[in-house]
Design an enzyme around this catalytic site. Structure first.
Site, short mmCIF file in Angstrom:
data_model
loop_
_atom_site.label_atom_id
_atom_site.label_comp_id
_atom_site.label_asym_id
_atom_site.label_seq_id
_atom_site.Cartn_x
_atom_site.Cartn_y
_atom_site.Cartn_z
N SER A 5 19.20 -32.23 -37.46
CA SER A 5 20.30 -33.06 -37.92
C SER A 5 19.77 -34.13 -38.83
O SER A 5 18.75 -33.95 -39.48
CB SER A 5 21.03 -33.67 -36.71
OG SER A 5 22.12 -34.43 -37.14
N CYS A 6 20.45 -35.26 -38.86
CA CYS A 6 20.13 -36.34 -39.78
C CYS A 6 19.74 -37.57 -38.97
O CYS A 6 19.59 -37.53 -37.76
CB CYS A 6 21.35 -36.67 -40.65
SG CYS A 6 22.24 -35.22 -41.26
#
Length: 420
Positions: A5-6
Site C-alpha cells: 500500500s502507501c
C-alpha cells in the site's frame, strides 16, 4: 497478492513550525502505472444527472468544489488530493477479518475525490465518505487490466485546523481525531482511541465472535489480525514512518515531510514491482489569510522527482503536461473484458522523466547534472513558496500558472540532457 500500500502522514502544531499543518503521501502502485496531476474547477450541477465514478453511478450533489488530484490515469477517483478550502485526503489499502467485496462499488480512490468535491472541512469530508460507504459500499478491482487487486480503505483527512484518521472494514468504520503527529500505512491502526464510529460496529464484531463485549474495544485488534501491543515495535513501514515523524517532532516543515517521503531504508520510498508512483505534500497554514500550498511530483520515485507547487486561485491554467491522454471509446466498467494491452497513458512530464531516468542510470556525468538541476529548480520553488507563506506579495497571474510553469521548467531540464 501481498498487501502493499502507501504511506500517508500528518503533523500538527506544535510538532510543526509557524503554526502550519503539514500533510504528505506516497502513492505506491504497480510500477508501470501512470499517475497524473489534474485540476477540476468548482461546478454547479443543475440537472442532477447521475455521477459516473470508476465503476458505478451515484447521485450527484448540487455543487462541487474545485479540486487538484493525483490519480492513476485510468480511473475517476484519486489516490490523494486537495480542494479549494484546504481539505487534503489520502487513502490506504487495508485488509482484515471482513472479506473484501467482489462486486464493483465505490473504490477508496473514488471516495477520496468525492470527499474533496463535497466537503469544506476535514470532519465534513469524513461524514461524506462514511455516508457514501453506507449507501453504496466499497469494492472493485483497483488496478487496470487483468490482475485482480481489491481492498478496504483507510483515509487520512486534514484541513487548516485539524486532522482525522478514518479506517474501514466493509461498511463498518472507526475514526480518530489526530493530536501531534500521525501516519497510516497498509494496516488498521486505530486501537482504543475512537472519537467517532459506525453505530453497529461493536455489535457486528460481537455477532462475528471477534469481540466478547467485555474487554476494552480495540478496533484494529478486533477487525484485523494485528497484535496492537506490538504495532509500534515491528519493522514495517507503519512503525518506520512513525519513527521518522517523531524524529523531527517540533521542527517539521514541508521540506521535512518531503525527506520522509524520499526515505528508502524505511521502505516508505518503495522500489520494485510496487513502487512510489507519485507523491504529494501540502502546507495548510492555520492563518486563513495565507494560502494553502500543495506540492505534487506527478512522477515515480520522489528522490528523483521535483515537488512542484499548486495554489488555488481564480483562472487556474490547465495542467496539460501532467494530464494523460483520454480514450473516448472506453467504458470503465466493461473495458477489462476486452483489453489485450493497456493504453499508453504517459503524459508529457512522465515521458520526459522516464527518458531522463535512463540517462541517469547510464551516464554518471549527465546524472549529476540532471539531479543537480532538479534540486536547484526545487530549491528556487521552495524559496518562492516560503515567501508566499510569510505573507509577501501574491501575483495572481503567476500563481494561476505556477504548477504548469514549474512542470515546463522540469521538462526543460530533462530535454537539455536527453538530447545533448
Amino acid at each position: 497478492m501481498e498487501p502493499y500500500s502507501c504511506d500517508t502522514f500528518v503533523a500538527l502544531p506544535p510538532a510543526t513550525i509557524d503554526k502550519r499543518i503539514i500533510f504528505g503521501k506516497n502513492s505506491d502502485r504497480l510500477c508501470d502505472e501512470v499517475q497524473e496531476v489534474v485540476y477540476f474547477p468548482a461546478a454547479v450541477h443543475d440537472n442532477r444527472e447521475p455521477l459516473k465514478c470508476t465503476y458505478i453511478e451515484i447521485d450527484q450533489v448540487p455543487e462541487t468544489y474545485a479540486v487538484v488530484l493525483s490519480r492513476p490515469a485510468w480511473l475517476w477517483g484519486a489516490e490523494m488530493g486537495a480542494n479549494e478550502h484546504g481539505v487534503c485526503i489520502g487513502n490506504e489499502a487495508v485488509w482484515g477479518r471482513e472479506e473484501v467485496c467482489d462486486e464493483e462499488a465505490l473504490l477508496g480512490m473514488d471516495l477520496v475525490r468525492l470527499g474533496l468535491e463535497r466537503a469544506d472541512t476535514a470532519e465534513k469530508a469524513l461524514k461524506v465518505i462514511v455516508d457514501l460507504l453506507e449507501k453504496y459500499g466499497q469494492g472493485g478491482n483497483c488496478t487496470e487490466g487483468r490482475m485482480e487487486f481489491s481492498y478496504h480503505n483507510s483515509f487520512l483527512i486534514a484541513d487548516r485546523n485539524e486532522a482525522w484518521i478514518l479506517e474501514t472494514a466493509g461498511k463498518h468504520w472507526a475514526a480518530e481525531k489526530v493530536k501531534g503527529v500521525r501516519n497510516i500505512s497498509n494496516q488498521l491502526s486505530i486501537t482504543t482511541k475512537i472519537d467517532q464510529e459506525h453505530p453497529d460496529m461493536r455489535n457486528y464484531a460481537k455477532q462475528k465472535g471477534w469481540w466478547d463485549g467485555k474487554k476494552e474495544f480495540d478496533f484494529a485488534a478486533t477487525y484485523s489480525y494485528l497484535d496492537t501491543a506490538k504495532m509500534m515495535t515491528s519493522s514495517g513501514r507503519y512503525c518506520e514512518g512513525y519513527k521518522l515523524l517523531n524524529k523531527h517532532k517540533g521542527n517539521i516543515t514541508f521540506e521535512t515531510m518531503m525527506e520522509i517521503l524520499r526515505d528508502k531504508p524505511s521502505g516508505i520510498n518503495m522500489e520494485g514491482e510496487f513502487l512510489t508512483t507519485a507523491s504529494m505534500v501540502s502546507v495548510l497554514p492555520q492563518d486563513s489569510n495565507l494560502p494553502c500550498i500543495h506540492f505534487f511530483t506527478g512522477t515515480p520515485d520522489p528522490e528523483r522527482s521535483v515537488f512542484k507547487p499548486f495554489i488555488f486561485v481564480p483562472h487556474i491554467s490547465q495542467l496539460l503536461d501532467t494530464s494523460s491522454p483520454t480514450f473516448e471509446l472506453e467504458n470503465p466498467v466493461k473495458k477489462k473484458l476486452h483489453l489485450k494491452s493497456k493504453p499508453d497513458r504517459r503524459h508529457p512530464l512522465y515521458q520526459n522523466h522516464q527518458q531522463a531516468l535512463e540517462v541517469i542510470n547510464n551516464n554518471e556525468d549527465k546524472a549529476r547534472t540532471i539531479l543537480d538541476n532538479m534540486r536547484k529548480l526545487e530549491k528556487e520553488l521552495f524559496k518562492k513558496m516560503e515567501s508566499v507563506l510569510q505573507n509577501k506579495h501574491l501575483d495572481m497571474d503567476k500563481i494561476a500558472n505556477l504548477f504548469p510553469q514549474s512542470t515546463k521548467d522540469e521538462i526543460r531540464i530533462y530535454k537539455a540532457n536527453i538530447t545533448s
